[in-house]
Design an enzyme around this catalytic site. Structure first.
Site, PDB file in Angstrom:
ATOM      1  CE  LYS A  47       4.511   4.640  -2.869  1.00 20.53           C
ATOM      2  NZ  LYS A  47       5.187   5.628  -2.433  1.00 20.53           N
ATOM      3  CE  LYS A  79      -1.271   2.922   4.129  1.00 24.00           C
ATOM      4  NZ  LYS A  79      -0.404   3.691   4.947  1.00 24.00           N
ATOM      5  CE1 TYR A 103      -7.188   4.322   8.128  1.00 22.43           C
ATOM      6  CE2 TYR A 103      -8.534   3.828  10.023  1.00 22.43           C
ATOM      7  CZ  TYR A 103      -8.431   4.079   8.884  1.00 22.43           C
ATOM      8  OH  TYR A 103      -8.770   5.330   7.986  1.00 22.43           O
ATOM      9  CE  LYS A 114       1.307  14.874   1.839  1.00 24.43           C
ATOM     10  NZ  LYS A 114       2.748  15.489   0.863  1.00 24.43           N
ATOM     11  CD  GLU A 121       4.637  11.351   2.195  1.00 21.14           C
ATOM     12  OE1 GLU A 121       4.395  12.542   1.930  1.00 21.14           O
ATOM     13  OE2 GLU A 121       4.041  10.544   2.023  1.00 21.14           O
ATOM     14  CD  GLU A 143       4.064   7.375   0.266  1.00 19.14           C
ATOM     15  OE1 GLU A 143       3.056   6.565   0.271  1.00 19.14           O
ATOM     16  OE2 GLU A 143       4.132   8.306  -0.311  1.00 19.14           O
ATOM     17  CG  ASN A 180       6.891  11.388  -1.460  1.00 18.02           C
ATOM     18  OD1 ASN A 180       6.091   9.760  -2.204  1.00 18.02           O
ATOM     19  ND2 ASN A 180       5.930  12.055  -0.061  1.00 18.02           N
ATOM     20  NE  ARG A 219       6.876  12.779  -6.293  1.00 15.13           N
ATOM     21  CZ  ARG A 219       6.425  13.598  -4.719  1.00 15.13           C
ATOM     22  NH1 ARG A 219       5.622  15.296  -4.728  1.00 15.13           N
ATOM     23  NH2 ARG A 219       5.594  12.909  -4.350  1.00 15.13           N
TER      24      ARG A 219
END
Lengths: 457, 158
Positions: A116, A158, A202, A237, A275, A287, A289, A291
């Site tokens: 990340k 994170k 944050y 989600k 995202e 980030e 993904n 896939r």
């Protein structure tokens, strides 16, 4: 076109891939554990191979068994679905080495975006806005403090290798950093085998928006209108919709352009999702993904594009052909994840016999599920039973359609998240649209005359 | 389904209680006899393994059909040696060499029976009981899946 695809997954997503294969005239191979002998993916595939005992580590994560199954059946490609081995760079690399085409980007790209902290760097390099925070990972408490002084509090620490809220700590003041850094790092190490962490400002009242992308091996990249996945419980989600309610047109264009920039800079191939968090008119990359995602049908409904079929065409070396009008949303779609969890008992996972299964139908309703009456939900895997996707001309109509379809949906034998979804659709703030990721955390679930209701706390 | 003596009034209360008991206890079946009345309550039977009958014909399994659903040899006291991995089944240690075992041979526990090759790794499969080789179930140089029966052995009398 490739001739035969091994589907390295189970449940609804294995079925989804097998269905795409059938429509394209591609043969499919299912792999299954001994706990999934009665599963639909095992029944519906052209061939199937039992790869191990119930625990995922010995079956759906068992790389030698899956590669052997591909060799025995003469598969040309492996589709990993989501979860399990989908973002395992080592697995993709092994497939590359034994001459199996991996449905997804190159192993190097998976590894790069899987870290990340490094993904943040790649986004910043491509000119995509990232949340203010550290450059790369933070090696010490002092580094976190330096970032805190620079960008202000609260901060979130994170895990670089993380996801799903594991190895994550929110700190309100500098005094809390020492303990939070240690905790996040230890948790990251335990969960991902890599204790490195990074830091971001944050953002509290934010929405989760994401952009579906498809890219072929000729450098063509397509980005779809965004999905809003802000209704979450503990970073999982529950409801996804597209387009995002009340999103200004320039923000939508910005999101799609930023995603195209990032993907274009990666030499990317296949499907992926970029995202973002969106707050106060600004969006920031979080980030990528590398896939297929659970919520891909939402995009399929509003674009008319079969994303899984496109993945299979791309891996076959074909060019992407996506009509221009697929890139502006046609109506509105909402997906509900029906999980085998009891909403009234802290979402306790359920397993057991499905006694009655009667999914909804009618116009604008799609159900992706591996259930049938008499199916026994094994206790070994994730709790997703079905995805209900509704599509209508606008958001209001799709909410009405969702209420109708959820009401029709009959599953007995275990508790599910069906009543929770009905409660969300009855919530005034959700109906107005644009809720933040705090939506469920700020509410209490109450049982009232057999129905659930959400009340603000 | 309850089986009830035809000449008596149906003891529905008892049946109801038994149904409740079966449901709560999770046992498969409860049978009660009182005089000439016997009540048996069974939990819902297992659903057939193939929800879509027509799919089976089009699907070619790596395992020969029916291997798993044939319990009779094992009920005859035979012991199945199963494959612990997915791979290619070889009856001999190397091409051209004699098979490890033939039908009729007597083997002792720990004795190699075959090889299952997975990703270039040769996994020697050994007998887990001593006894006589009754049947070789997989084809030489063919694929086998996890848990597939490879041999039937008749275990030695203790």
């Amino acid at each position: 076109m490739i001739g035969k695809v091994l589907v390295a997954n189970r449940g609804e997503i294995a079925l989804r891939i097998i269905r795409a294969c059938r429509e394209l005239g591609v043969r499919s191979v299912a792999v299954y554990s001994t706990a999934d002998r009665d599963s639909l993916h095992h029944e519906l595939a052209d061939e199937s191979v039992c790869i191990g005992p119930p625990p995922a580590a010995s079956s759906y994560l068992n790389v030698p068994a899956i590669i052997s199954a591909a060799e025995l059946t003469g598969a040309d490609a492996v589709h990993p679905g989501y979860g399990f081995l989908a973002e395992n760079a080592r697995f993709a690399e092994i497939c590359e080495r034994v001459g199996l085409r991996f449905v997804g980007p190159a192993s190097g790209t998976i590894a790069r975006m899987g870290d990340k902290a490094e993904a943040r760097g790649a986004a910043a390099e491509a000119g995509v806005p990232v949340t203010p925070g550290s450059e790369g990972s933070c090696e010490s408490v002092d580094e976190v403090k330096r970032v805190g002084a620079e960008v202000g509090y609260p901060l979130v620490i994170k895990a670089s290798a993380g996801g799903g809220g594991k190895g994550m700590r929110v700190v309100e003041t500098e005094a809390e950093i020492d303990a939070a850094y240690l905790g996040a790092s230890r948790e990251a190490g335990a969960n991902f085998g890599d204790g490195s962490v990074y830091v971001e400002k944050y953002l509290e009242r934010l929405r989760h928006v994401e952009v579906q992308v498809l890219a072929d091996s000729y450098g063509e990249t397509v980005t779809f209108p965004e999905r809003d996945c802000s209704v979450q419980r503990r970073y999982q989600k529950l409801i996804e919709e597209s387009p995002a309610p009340d999103l200004p047109e320039d923000v939508r264009e910005g999101l799609m352009a930023a995603s195209a920039e990032l993907v274009g800079s990666l030499d990317y191939e296949g499907a992926g999702t970029v995202e973002f968090v969106y707050a106060d008119g600004e969006f920031y990359f979080i980030e990528m993904n590398t896939r297929l995602q659970v919520e891909h049908p939402v995009t399929e409904m509003i674009s008319g594009v079969d994303i899984v079929a496109e993945q299979l065409k791309v891996v076959s070396g074909e060019r992407l052909v996506v009509p221009k009008d697929a890139l502006s949303p046609d109506g509105h779609a909402i997906e509900f994840r029906i999980n085998a969890e009891d909403p009234l008992r802290n979402f306790l996972p359920q397993a057991g016999l499905v006694e009655v299964y009667n999914p909804p139908g009618g116009p604008g309703v799609r159900v992706d599920s591996h259930l049938y009456a008499g199916y026994r939900v094994p206790p070994y895997y994730d709790s997703l039973l079905a995805k209900l996707i509704v599509h209508a001309r606008d958001r209001e109509a799709s909410i009405r359609r969702g209420l109708r379809a959820l009401d029709e949906f009959a599953v007995s034998g275990m508790e599910t998240t069906l009543p929770l979804h009905l409660a969300v659709l009855e919530d005034e703030e959700f109906r107005r649209g644009g809720v933040t990721t705090r939506f469920l955390a700020d509410r209490e679930l109450e049982s009232e005359g057999g129905l659930l209701r959400l009340t603000r706390t | 389904m309850p089986e009830i003596d035809e000449n008596r009034p149906l003891p529905l209360r008892e049946v109801e209680q038994l149904v409740e008991l079966v449901r709560e206890s999770g046992v498969g079946e409860i049978r009660v006899r009182q005089g000439e009345t016997e009540i048996s309550v069974k939990a819902r039977p297992e659903v057939p393994a193939t929800p879509f009958g027509n799919q089976v014909a089009s699907g070619t399994q790596v395992v020969p059909e029916g291997v798993e659903s044939e319990p009779s040899p094992e009920m005859d006291g035979l012991h199945a040696v199963r494959s612990p991995v997915v791979g290619t089944f070889y009856r001999a240690p190397a091409p051209g060499e004699d098979a490890y075992v033939e039908v009729g041979d007597t083997v002792s526990a720990g004795q190699p029976l075959c090889i299952v090759e997975a990703m270039k790794l040769m996994n020697e499969i050994v007998a887990d009981v001593s006894g006589e080789v009754v049947e070789v179930l997989a084809e030489n140089a063919g694929g086998v899946e996890y848990d597939q029966p490879l041999f039937y052995l008749r275990p030695d009398e203790q």
